[in-house]
Design an enzyme around this catalytic site. Structure first.
Site, short mmCIF file in Angstrom:
data_model
loop_
_atom_site.label_atom_id
_atom_site.label_comp_id
_atom_site.label_asym_id
_atom_site.label_seq_id
_atom_site.Cartn_x
_atom_site.Cartn_y
_atom_site.Cartn_z
N TYR A 224 8.28 -9.69 -9.22
CA TYR A 224 7.68 -8.43 -8.89
C TYR A 224 6.82 -7.81 -10.03
CZ TYR A 224 6.72 -3.76 -6.70
OH TYR A 224 5.86 -2.80 -6.43
N SER B 55 0.81 1.25 8.07
CA SER B 55 2.05 2.17 7.33
C SER B 55 1.77 2.74 5.81
CB SER B 55 3.28 1.29 7.22
OG SER B 55 2.99 0.22 6.44
#
Length: 311
Positions: free
Chosen positions: A172, A15
């Site tokens: 993150y 993807s």
């Protein structure tokens, strides 16, 4: 560029940017090893690519970056079938996840985005050396500077948020800075081997990491056009940075560099990006931090017990 006879490994190949990268490499004649979490989905995507490019050489292997046993099993399969590699694209990742742990006990974003790829790269180094000139491309992000106001830093005293309050965007930012530092230290360690190591920022790309809780028709009608105006890129656009880093001849002389699409860096002068671009985060250029992260990462992946948990 004809890539016939060359073999590349792409993680998260089913993807987004990983899929576009895989499709383009296949079109140019390369063999692509697709590392995916769901093999059935990977096989479905591979079949679609073969319909577009009947000559496509694709193989799908299971890879769960949040499980180091899976990383080792994937690497073993690659080594068994492909002793010589021309490229490794460490593309897969997660973003802004709730507090959770990988199967091995690591904070999810640090474990998946960095440690899984760190171990995979180490396990495939001999294959990359055998296939030199070859390249390692790490997917970083402009969020390695600031992620929603949280500064990118490596918290060596508590990498896995075992003692301090968890902040998803801070975690993150840490993982994306780790991707950049990993590429930099890898470049230093591989100097003279013919293996080039770099990191990339694809920009603000519409991928599966961008989840919007609205019907798709409404996203297409309203949300996506607005996001495009604010700088959002389609996957094929963001993938150009990865492909440049992986294939452009001049990159071989720029090992350790960072390549960036357009992005919202704090300094407006940097927002147009650059191939390469000097990161605005001072830690991205700190070789002592890069070496320390390598040593800490090596210790963490080596400390996992046979049962797959931190000891």
């Amino acid at each position: 560029m004809d890539l016939t006879g060359k073999t590349y490994v792409v993680t998260g190949a089913n993807s987004g940017i990983g899929l576009v990268t895989t499709r383009q490499l296949a079109r140019q004649g390369a063999t692509v090893v697709m590392g995916v979490r769901r093999v059935a989905e990977g096989e479905r995507v591979a079949a679609e690519i073969r319909q577009e490019t009947p000559s496509a050489r694709l193989v799908v292997f299971a890879l769960e970056l949040g499980d180091l046993a899976s990383v080792r099993a994937f690497a073993a399969e690659v080594k068994r079938h492909y002793p010589s590699l021309q490229g490794l694209v460490n593309n897969a990742g997660v973003m802004n996840t709730p507090f959770s742990h990988t199967k091995d006990g690591f904070e999810t974003q640090f474990g998946v985005n960095h440690l899984g790829h760190f171990l995979l790269t180490n396990l495939l180094i001999d294959n990359l050396k055998a296939g030199a000139p070859s390249r390692v491309v790490n997917m970083s992000s402009f969020f390695h500077e600031f992620a929603m106001g949280r500064k990118g830093a490596i918290h060596f005293d508590d990498l896995n948020y075992q003692r301090r309050p968890f902040d998803s965007w801070e975690a993150y930012a840490q993982s994306k800075l780790a991707n950049l530092l990993h590429a930099r230290e890898l470049a230093r360690r591989l100097e003279g081997t013919g293996v080039t190591s770099v990191s990339v920022n694809p920009g603000f790309v519409r991928t599966n990491l961008l989840t919007i809780p609205l019907p798709m028709w409404l996203q297409r009608l309203v949300v996506i056009p607005v996001l495009r105006l604010s700088g959002m890129l389609e996957p094929w656009e963001g993938t150009q940075t990865t492909l440049h880093a992986l294939l452009a001849p001049e990159v071989a002389g720029q090992s350790g560099a960072y390549y960036s699409q357009v992005a919202r860096y704090k300094d407006p002068a940097l927002r147009k990006g650059g191939w390469p671009l000097r990161s605005p985060n001072p830690l991205a250029h700190d070789d002592a931090v890069a070496r320390r992260l390598w040593e800490a990462s090596e210790a963490l992946v080596n400390r996992t017990s046979h049962a797959g948990r931190l000891t």
